[in-house]
Scaffold this motif. Structure first.
Motif, mmCIF file in Angstrom:
data_model
loop_
_atom_site.group_PDB
_atom_site.id
_atom_site.type_symbol
_atom_site.label_atom_id
_atom_site.label_comp_id
_atom_site.label_asym_id
_atom_site.label_seq_id
_atom_site.Cartn_x
_atom_site.Cartn_y
_atom_site.Cartn_z
ATOM 1 N N HIS A 263 19.546 137.988 24.790
ATOM 2 C CA HIS A 263 20.363 136.888 24.250
ATOM 3 C C HIS A 263 19.486 136.016 23.346
ATOM 4 N N PHE B 140 21.925 154.341 14.238
ATOM 5 C CA PHE B 140 22.342 152.945 14.136
ATOM 6 C C PHE B 140 23.730 152.837 13.525
ATOM 7 N N ASN C 95 21.194 140.999 13.787
ATOM 8 C CA ASN C 95 21.974 139.854 14.255
ATOM 9 C C ASN C 95 21.254 138.567 13.902
ATOM 10 N N PHE D 173 16.755 127.477 19.465
ATOM 11 C CA PHE D 173 18.105 128.031 19.623
ATOM 12 C C PHE D 173 18.879 127.167 20.638
#
Ligand code: SDX
Length: 429
Positions: free
Chosen positions: A265, A353, A361, A384
């Motif tokens: 994450h 991929f 991302n 973040f």
């Protein structure tokens, strides 16, 4: 509303469930009565097909690479808005008028300082503590200082706690960095922008004035906006689940920080830059691509792939443009950026991929910018968390105000031992 229904046939019995439709995006099958009707649970580890709530904050279309905050496209917000304006938008649902924004910015700026006792809290950590370990502890400890804004049934207290969290995250994150390098904490300077104030608390020193670099300030503004919110991701779902028990907002945000830390994450931005540095040179990329494709190798390309985006992450596009601009404007020539661009090109043309729909991302390029600005990699996830706090707080407020909200309590498919009788230790053979 729709009167469409979904029917499930089980052992010759038909069970009918209502279908609910939103404003855009997939409809949902309302299975709240599923167990009562069928005696069975649904099964969806990872919640790949499960909607956990109604929300009006963020909409994502993973196939089209669309990300909207209260209907506004992320690239327009990243280009034209400010982080405080996006925070207001996420919290209140509309872009603020000038006087509303000025009042919001003034309110936030009046909560930027932390209690002096909280500063001593840092002294308990080793200097080499990971900033996210400090963030988990210090943000959770805020509930020990702000009893006057922990009554979640009081909308006014909820908003004060929300403002306190948004305002204090930059101070707390900057203090974590200062503590790790043995430099004194700087108090906030409310004459600066939210982002400028954070940069000064992070890179300024008491011994001399600090000039905010507008290039860096603008890059951080975009980076914070790109990280502000993202629908029901793992850490936001954690905040909502913690909040569903009635836990105070400071404890809920601390739980979100803990979840975000994982490398799958929010921890991916730190892991992605470490991976790019380990690759080191474009000619070593094929070795790592092979490892990423090897089922027997747990290695994954960090900063690649996403549960929702199956074409491209719109944030990664803006992040890549920002990286180009910032490195050029700062005159930084980081070979890691060449590795990242080469790796992206090779991966996007590799059948593995393409077949698995893996694209860069939000975490793939962000570390390159943050490193060029001067942040150590272990601060990336703390940044973040700083930015995502506005989304967590907005989602937490929405959940508390949702009349359908109840404590989150999933069930399971039990695969353990059926009931058996206790055997005293002397008789266990
Ligand atoms: C964030 O949810 C959000 O919105 C999160 C986020 C936000 O703003 O809140 O967008 C922020 O967390 C971005 C993601 C950061 N994480 C990483 O970059 C870590 C590397 N990525 C992966 O771990 C993975 O792609 C996930 C966790 C992001 C998504 O995992 P999923 O959706 O559960 O997909 P999966 O693990 O089931 O993978 C599907 C297939 C698998 O192969 P098979 O088992 O089908 O053979 O793709 C493969 C995976 O092995 N795969 C990868 C890969 N990611 C998935 N193979 C190599 N490298 C990768 N990065």
């Amino acid at each position: 509303m729709t009167d469409k229904t979904a029917t499930l046939g089980v052992d010759g019995n038909n069970h009918v469930f209502p279908i609910l439709e939103g404003s855009v995006g997939p409809e949902v099958v309302d299975i709240r009565k599923f167990y009562a009707e069928t005696g069975m649970f649904t099964y969806d580890p990872g919640f790949t097909s499960t909607g956990s709530c109604r929300s009006a904050i963020t909409y994502i279309d993973g196939e089209k690479g669309i990300l909207l905050h209260r209907g506004y496209p992320i690239d327009q917000l990243a280009e034209q808005s400010s982080f405080m304006e996006v925070a207001y938008l996420l919290l209140h649902g509309e872009l603020p008028k000038k006087d509303e924004l000025d009042k919001f910015v003034y309110t936030i700026s009046r909560h930027t300082m932390v209690h002096e006792q909280l500063a001593t809290f840092y002294r308990g950590f080793r200097r080499d503590a990971h900033p996210m370990a400090i963030m988990c502890g210090v943000v959770g400890a805020l509930s020990a200082f702000y009893h006057d804004s922990t009554d979640i049934t009081d909308p006014e207290q909820r908003m004060i706690a929300s403002h306190r969290l948004i305002a204090k995250m930059p101070t707390i994150a900057a203090m974590a960095y200062k503590y790790s390098i043995g430099q004194p904490f700087l108090y906030p300077d409310n004459s600066l922008s939210y982002t400028g104030n954070f940069l000064r608390m992070t890179f300024g020193v008491p011994a001399e004035p600090y000039r905010v670099n507008p290039i860096v300030e603008n890059a951080m503004r975009r980076i914070f906006i790109l990280h502000a919110d993202h629908e029901q991701n793992a850490s936001t779902s954690t905040v909502r689940l913690a909040g569903s028990s009635g836990a105070n907002p400071f404890a809920c945000i601390a739980s979100g920080i803990a979840c975000l830390w994982g490398p799958a994450h929010g921890g991916a931005n730190e892991a992605a830059l470490n991976m790019l540095r380990e690759i080191g040179r474009p000619e070593r990329i094929p070795e790592y691509i092979a490892r990423a494709k090897d089922k027997d190798d747990p290695f994954r390309l960090m900063g690649f792939g996403h549960r929702v985006y199956k074409n491209f992450d719109p944030r990664a596009k803006v992040m890549k443009e920002t990286a180009e601009e910032v490195l050029k404007e700062l005159g930084v020539n980081d070979p890691v950026f060449d590795v990242a661009r080469e790796l992206e090109q090779i991966a996007l043309n590799d059948e593995y991929f393409i077949e698995k729909k893996l694209y860069p991302n939000v975490d793939f390029y962000s570390g390159i910018i943050l490193s060029a600005i001067g942040f150590p990699t272990d601060m990336f996830t703390a940044l973040f968390a700083l930015a995502r706090t506005v989304g967590w707080v907005a989602q937490w407020n929405e959940m508390i105000s949702d009349p359908e909200q109840k404590i989150g309590r999933p069930r399971q498919l039990y695969v353990g031992s059926p009931q058996r009788e206790y055997v005293p230790v002397g008789q266990r053979g």
